[in-house]
Design an enzyme around this catalytic site. Structure first.
Site, PDB file in Angstrom:
ATOM      1  N   LYS A   1       0.806  -1.225   0.000  1.00 17.79           N
ATOM      2  CA  LYS A   1       0.000   0.000   0.000  1.00 17.79           C
ATOM      3  C   LYS A   1       0.837   1.271   0.000  1.00 17.79           C
ATOM      4  CE  LYS A   1      -4.436  -1.333   0.406  1.00 17.79           C
ATOM      5  NZ  LYS A   1      -5.549  -0.824  -0.412  1.00 17.79           N
TER       6      LYS A   1
ATOM      7  N   SER B   1      -8.611   0.518   6.981  1.00 21.20           N
ATOM      8  CA  SER B   1      -8.567  -0.483   8.052  1.00 21.20           C
ATOM      9  C   SER B   1      -7.153  -0.746   8.528  1.00 21.20           C
ATOM     10  CB  SER B   1      -9.194  -1.793   7.553  1.00 21.20           C
ATOM     11  OG  SER B   1      -8.450  -2.313   6.459  1.00 21.20           O
TER      12      SER B   1
END
Length: 307
Positions: free
Chosen positions: A53, A75
């Site tokens: 990410k 999250s």
């Protein structure tokens, strides 16, 4: 509608080079024998922040013009990527996280200097909280997948893979909102056109599979209760779904017990700590016997501790 091109991903790779790792490709003869396949694991769990990410978050942040700060909702893994990007650029950062998100990931976000806002935050009110914070702070919001620069950044891991091995028969990619598989598919269908791009979801959260079969974005009634906590969006992204429709060959689902089994096998035989979501590709190998022989599996993250 705007979309990403191979050139965008190639430019992202140059932009990211000083900031991210070139992750290795791992293999295990024991796993190959157990699965009856030749498996190659693109080890993004060894990336900075423990997840791919950071590629998308950093690529997006590097292209902003004089931002006051960075803001996101996540999250966990995208949250860490944005927090890392903010620290690298010397910017303040606020992250909206669900109240029930992993404490390990919340602590990691704070370790990069970001402020975590999680009290009372659920999937139903998180967007409202983000808007309130944007109005209060003037920070720039970086979405986890509804962002072309993020999608392009995620695709850079596929560019690396092309320089690390010969073309496999197929690649297996965990699917949440679709940012990673969109970036990867954009690269591979340009440079390895004969390689299948196959997504993997939990059976309990098969919104992308339903959407591809229906030819439109399908939304789940509620966030899926799955071990794979990094792939809990209720529908594919507006920007990602057209790319998936055009370039993704198939999306498979796997059962919860198989996800756990695959995670244990990876830790036992690769000697690597991976989170359940990162085990989705191997879980597909364990459940779907029709898959071809040479497979590349993208290991998306390693932010996990046993409870």
């Amino acid at each position: 509608m705007e979309t990403i091109r191979l050139q965008d991903i190639q430019e992202a790779a140059l932009r990211l080079k000083p900031h991210v790792h070139r992750t290795p490709v791992l293999s295990s003869e024991t796993l190959n024998l157990l699965c009856g396949r030749k498996l190659f694991f693109k080890a993004e769990h060894l990336q900075k922040t423990g997840s791919f990410k950071v590629r998308g978050a950093m690529n997006a942040a590097l292209q902003l013009q004089a931002p006051r700060g960075l803001l996101t909702r996540s999250s966990g893994n995208h949250a860490q990527g944005v927090a890392f990007a903010a620290r690298t650029l010397g910017l303040p950062c606020t992250v909206v996280m669900y109240e029930d998100a992993s404490e390990v990931k919340k602590q990691a976000v704070r370790s990069y200097g970001a402020t975590v806002v999680d009290a009372g935050v659920t999937h139903l009110n998180a967007d409202q909280k983000v808007q309130e914070l944007m109005d209060q702070t003037g920070f720039t919001f970086i979405h986890a997948y509804e962002n072309l620069q993020v999608m392009a950044g995620q695709g850079t891991q596929a560019l690396e893979l092309i320089g690390q091995m010969e073309a496999p028969d197929a690649v297996l990619v965990a699917v949440g909102g679709g940012g990673m598989i969109s970036g990867i598919a954009t690269v591979l269908k340009s440079l390895w056109p004969d390689t299948q791009v196959i997504g993997v979801e939990p059976e309990l959260g098969n919104d992308a599979q339903q959407s591809l079969r229906a030819g439109r974005r399908v939304s789940l009634a509620a966030p899926p209760e799955t071990l794979a906590d990094a792939v809990r969006p209720m529908s594919p992204g507006v920007l990602t779904f057209p790319v998936m429709q055009r370039l993704v060959d198939d999306i498979l689902t796997v059962q919860e017990e198989t996800i756990l089994q695959a995670q244990h096998l990876m830790m036992r035989h690769l000697k690597q700590v991976v989170e359940p979501t990162a085990a989705l590709p191997l879980a597909a190998v364990l459940e779907h016997f029709h898959l071809p022989e040479r497979l590349a599996l993208f290991v998306c993250g390693g932010n996990w501790l046993p409870e």
